[in-house]
Motif scaffolding. Structure first.
Motif, PDB file in Angstrom:
ATOM      1  N   GLY A  10       0.806  -1.206   0.000  1.00 55.33           N
ATOM      2  CA  GLY A  10       0.000   0.000   0.000  1.00 55.33           C
ATOM      3  C   GLY A  10       0.834   1.248   0.000  1.00 55.33           C
ATOM      4  N   GLN A  11       0.171   2.340   0.277  1.00 50.71           N
ATOM      5  CA  GLN A  11       0.808   3.644   0.246  1.00 50.71           C
ATOM      6  C   GLN A  11       1.720   3.840   1.455  1.00 50.71           C
ATOM      7  OE1 GLN A  11      -2.868   5.879   0.172  1.00 50.71           O
ATOM      8  NE2 GLN A  11      -2.816   6.085  -2.059  1.00 50.71           N
ATOM      9  N   THR A  12       2.785   4.610   1.247  1.00 50.32           N
ATOM     10  CA  THR A  12       3.717   4.922   2.331  1.00 50.32           C
ATOM     11  C   THR A  12       4.085   6.397   2.277  1.00 50.32           C
ATOM     12  OG1 THR A  12       5.668   4.365   1.013  1.00 50.32           O
ATOM     13  CG2 THR A  12       4.728   2.601   2.371  1.00 50.32           C
ATOM     14  N   LYS A  13       4.591   6.875   3.396  1.00 51.74           N
ATOM     15  CA  LYS A  13       5.108   8.242   3.475  1.00 51.74           C
ATOM     16  C   LYS A  13       6.241   8.226   4.492  1.00 51.74           C
ATOM     17  CE  LYS A  13       3.677  12.971   4.539  1.00 51.74           C
ATOM     18  NZ  LYS A  13       2.552  13.816   4.972  1.00 51.74           N
ATOM     19  N   ASN A  14       7.406   8.687   4.087  1.00 50.53           N
ATOM     20  CA  ASN A  14       8.588   8.680   4.955  1.00 50.53           C
ATOM     21  C   ASN A  14       8.884   7.282   5.498  1.00 50.53           C
ATOM     22  OD1 ASN A  14       8.867  11.485   4.597  1.00 50.53           O
ATOM     23  ND2 ASN A  14       7.485  11.885   6.326  1.00 50.53           N
ATOM     24  N   GLY A  15       8.676   6.259   4.662  1.00 49.11           N
ATOM     25  CA  GLY A  15       8.973   4.880   5.055  1.00 49.11           C
ATOM     26  C   GLY A  15       7.961   4.241   5.992  1.00 49.11           C
ATOM     27  N   ARG A  16       6.841   4.909   6.227  1.00 47.19           N
ATOM     28  CA  ARG A  16       5.810   4.367   7.115  1.00 47.19           C
ATOM     29  C   ARG A  16       4.519   4.138   6.340  1.00 47.19           C
ATOM     30  NH1 ARG A  16       5.789   8.188  12.354  1.00 47.19           N
ATOM     31  NH2 ARG A  16       6.368   6.466  13.682  1.00 47.19           N
ATOM     32  N   MET A  17       3.693   3.237   6.849  1.00 52.44           N
ATOM     33  CA  MET A  17       2.385   3.006   6.245  1.00 52.44           C
ATOM     34  C   MET A  17       1.578   4.299   6.359  1.00 52.44           C
ATOM     35  SD  MET A  17       1.487  -0.820   7.771  1.00 52.44           S
ATOM     36  CE  MET A  17       1.498  -0.310   9.492  1.00 52.44           C
ATOM     37  N   GLU A  18       1.047   4.758   5.232  1.00 48.80           N
ATOM     38  CA  GLU A  18       0.290   6.012   5.220  1.00 48.80           C
ATOM     39  C   GLU A  18      -0.678   5.962   4.050  1.00 48.80           C
ATOM     40  OE1 GLU A  18      -0.469   9.912   6.729  1.00 48.80           O
ATOM     41  OE2 GLU A  18       1.176   8.676   7.440  1.00 48.80           O
ATOM     42  N   GLY A  19      -1.965   6.205   4.293  1.00 47.14           N
ATOM     43  CA  GLY A  19      -2.978   6.130   3.247  1.00 47.14           C
ATOM     44  C   GLY A  19      -3.660   4.768   3.276  1.00 47.14           C
ATOM     45  N   LYS A  20      -4.053   4.283   2.105  1.00 44.16           N
ATOM     46  CA  LYS A  20      -4.735   2.980   2.033  1.00 44.16           C
ATOM     47  C   LYS A  20      -3.712   1.862   1.854  1.00 44.16           C
ATOM     48  CE  LYS A  20      -9.077   4.749   0.341  1.00 44.16           C
ATOM     49  NZ  LYS A  20     -10.007   4.485   1.385  1.00 44.16           N
ATOM     50  N   GLY A  21      -3.996   0.728   2.530  1.00 43.86           N
ATOM     51  CA  GLY A  21      -3.072  -0.384   2.423  1.00 43.86           C
ATOM     52  C   GLY A  21      -3.643  -1.683   2.958  1.00 43.86           C
ATOM     53  N   GLU A  22      -2.806  -2.704   2.850  1.00 49.88           N
ATOM     54  CA  GLU A  22      -3.167  -4.057   3.305  1.00 49.88           C
ATOM     55  C   GLU A  22      -1.997  -4.611   4.104  1.00 49.88           C
ATOM     56  OE1 GLU A  22      -3.432  -8.094   0.853  1.00 49.88           O
ATOM     57  OE2 GLU A  22      -5.084  -6.721   0.377  1.00 49.88           O
ATOM     58  N   TYR A  23      -2.232  -4.874   5.382  1.00 45.27           N
ATOM     59  CA  TYR A  23      -1.200  -5.389   6.281  1.00 45.27           C
ATOM     60  C   TYR A  23      -1.581  -6.813   6.669  1.00 45.27           C
ATOM     61  CZ  TYR A  23       2.038  -5.649  10.221  1.00 45.27           C
ATOM     62  OH  TYR A  23       3.036  -6.017  11.082  1.00 45.27           O
ATOM     63  N   THR A  24      -0.696  -7.767   6.429  1.00 47.13           N
ATOM     64  CA  THR A  24      -0.966  -9.171   6.756  1.00 47.13           C
ATOM     65  C   THR A  24      -0.037  -9.615   7.877  1.00 47.13           C
ATOM     66  OG1 THR A  24      -1.594  -9.583   4.458  1.00 47.13           O
ATOM     67  CG2 THR A  24      -1.147 -11.516   5.835  1.00 47.13           C
ATOM     68  N   LYS A  36      -2.110   5.673   9.119  1.00 45.70           N
ATOM     69  CA  LYS A  36      -1.531   6.993   9.362  1.00 45.70           C
ATOM     70  C   LYS A  36      -0.331   6.827  10.280  1.00 45.70           C
ATOM     71  CE  LYS A  36      -2.598  11.593  11.119  1.00 45.70           C
ATOM     72  NZ  LYS A  36      -3.617  12.411  11.799  1.00 45.70           N
ATOM     73  N   GLU A  37       0.800   7.360   9.864  1.00 49.24           N
ATOM     74  CA  GLU A  37       2.031   7.308  10.646  1.00 49.24           C
ATOM     75  C   GLU A  37       2.370   5.895  11.120  1.00 49.24           C
ATOM     76  OE1 GLU A  37       1.775  10.283  13.706  1.00 49.24           O
ATOM     77  OE2 GLU A  37       1.594  11.905  12.231  1.00 49.24           O
ATOM     78  N   GLY A  38       2.154   4.909  10.231  1.00 52.99           N
ATOM     79  CA  GLY A  38       2.518   3.530  10.521  1.00 52.99           C
ATOM     80  C   GLY A  38       1.517   2.755  11.358  1.00 52.99           C
ATOM     81  N   MET A  39       0.336   3.341  11.600  1.00 55.45           N
ATOM     82  CA  MET A  39      -0.678   2.664  12.421  1.00 55.45           C
ATOM     83  C   MET A  39      -2.014   2.596  11.691  1.00 55.45           C
ATOM     84  SD  MET A  39       0.064   4.217  16.196  1.00 55.45           S
ATOM     85  CE  MET A  39       0.371   5.897  15.710  1.00 55.45           C
ATOM     86  N   ALA A  56     -14.035  -1.683  11.689  1.00 54.20           N
ATOM     87  CA  ALA A  56     -13.938  -0.699  12.772  1.00 54.20           C
ATOM     88  C   ALA A  56     -13.443   0.650  12.279  1.00 54.20           C
ATOM     89  CB  ALA A  56     -12.999  -1.225  13.857  1.00 54.20           C
ATOM     90  N   THR A  57     -13.593   1.624  13.161  1.00 59.68           N
ATOM     91  CA  THR A  57     -12.962   2.920  13.014  1.00 59.68           C
ATOM     92  C   THR A  57     -11.771   2.905  13.968  1.00 59.68           C
ATOM     93  OG1 THR A  57     -15.081   3.964  12.544  1.00 59.68           O
ATOM     94  CG2 THR A  57     -13.288   5.408  13.214  1.00 59.68           C
ATOM     95  N   TRP A  58     -10.604   3.190  13.443  1.00 60.09           N
ATOM     96  CA  TRP A  58      -9.358   3.081  14.195  1.00 60.09           C
ATOM     97  C   TRP A  58      -8.777   4.472  14.436  1.00 60.09           C
ATOM     98  CZ3 TRP A  58      -7.795  -1.943  15.323  1.00 60.09           C
ATOM     99  CH2 TRP A  58      -8.507  -2.954  14.655  1.00 60.09           C
ATOM    100  N   GLU A  59      -8.162   4.640  15.598  1.00 56.53           N
ATOM    101  CA  GLU A  59      -7.428   5.864  15.915  1.00 56.53           C
ATOM    102  C   GLU A  59      -6.096   5.460  16.526  1.00 56.53           C
ATOM    103  OE1 GLU A  59      -9.538   8.862  18.140  1.00 56.53           O
ATOM    104  OE2 GLU A  59     -11.398   8.440  17.067  1.00 56.53           O
ATOM    105  N   ASN A  60      -5.025   5.827  15.827  1.00 60.06           N
ATOM    106  CA  ASN A  60      -3.666   5.552  16.309  1.00 60.06           C
ATOM    107  C   ASN A  60      -3.471   4.089  16.717  1.00 60.06           C
ATOM    108  OD1 ASN A  60      -2.909   8.281  15.929  1.00 60.06           O
ATOM    109  ND2 ASN A  60      -3.909   8.791  17.870  1.00 60.06           N
TER     110      ASN A  60
END
Length: 179
Positions: A10-24, A36-39, A56-60
């Motif tokens: 997925g998308q990254t910013k400054n080497g971190r997960m940022e935007g839409k993605g898929e984490y397995t 956002k910011e790797g979370m 869910a709706t996730w925050e940090n």
């Protein structure tokens, strides 16, 4: 990105997960959603290997509001969950889809119902042999020995091998006796 057996697409910013993605995760559980910011942050869904999902709706990285849906479509409700608990969900399909015609198994999703071994009962998760008090899975694997209360319940309420053919109800005559 691959961290200790996990993968990210997925998308990254400054080497971190940022935007839409898929984490397995290494377990096979997969998160699909916003980061956002790797979370996990924003809308996202955890898909579990058993077919369940948590939207869910996730925050940090923490879920703040969500809905768990089991693989069979049952949605978890924190309150007023009147028809099942963690120990017995055998009737969920019947509550959603209604009862099947007479002669078809009401406890399982098997079509047609399993042939019950002679002298045994279909107890909803396998077969019960009252002579040995052993409950076996439909595959033949040993599940447990039935205690006295389970034995009584099975014998009083479950289909027995010779009871598979459903007979029509008797018709009362004018003098209220069975024909």
């Amino acid at each position: 990105m691959d961290v200790i057996g996990s993968t990210y697409k997925g998308q990254t910013k400054n080497g971190r997960m940022e935007g839409k993605g898929e984490y397995t995760f290494p377990t096979g559980t997969k998160y699909v959603g916003e980061m956002k910011e790797g979370m996990f942050h924003g809308s996202g869904v955890l898909y579990f290997p058993n077919g369940s999902k948590y939207e869910a709706t996730w925050e940090n990285g923490r879920a703040h509001q969500g809905l768990l849906t089991f693989a069979d479509g049952l949605q978890y409700q924190e309150y007023d969950w009147d028809y099942c608990d963690g120990y017995d969900r055998r009737f969920y399909s019947e509550r959603c889809n209604g009862l099947r015609p007479a002669g078809e198994s009401q406890l399982t999703d098997l079509h047609p119902p399993c042939v019950i071994p002679d002298g045994c009962y279909d107890c909803g998760e396998g077969f019960y042999d009252p002579s040995t008090r052993v409950v076996t899975a439909y595959t033949g694997a040993f599940l447990r020995l039935a205690d006295n209360s389970e034995h009584t319940w099975i014998v009083q309420t479950c289909r027995k091998a010779q009871d598979v053919d459903v007979k029509p109800a008797s018709t009362p005559t004018d003098n209220n006796t069975d024909v």
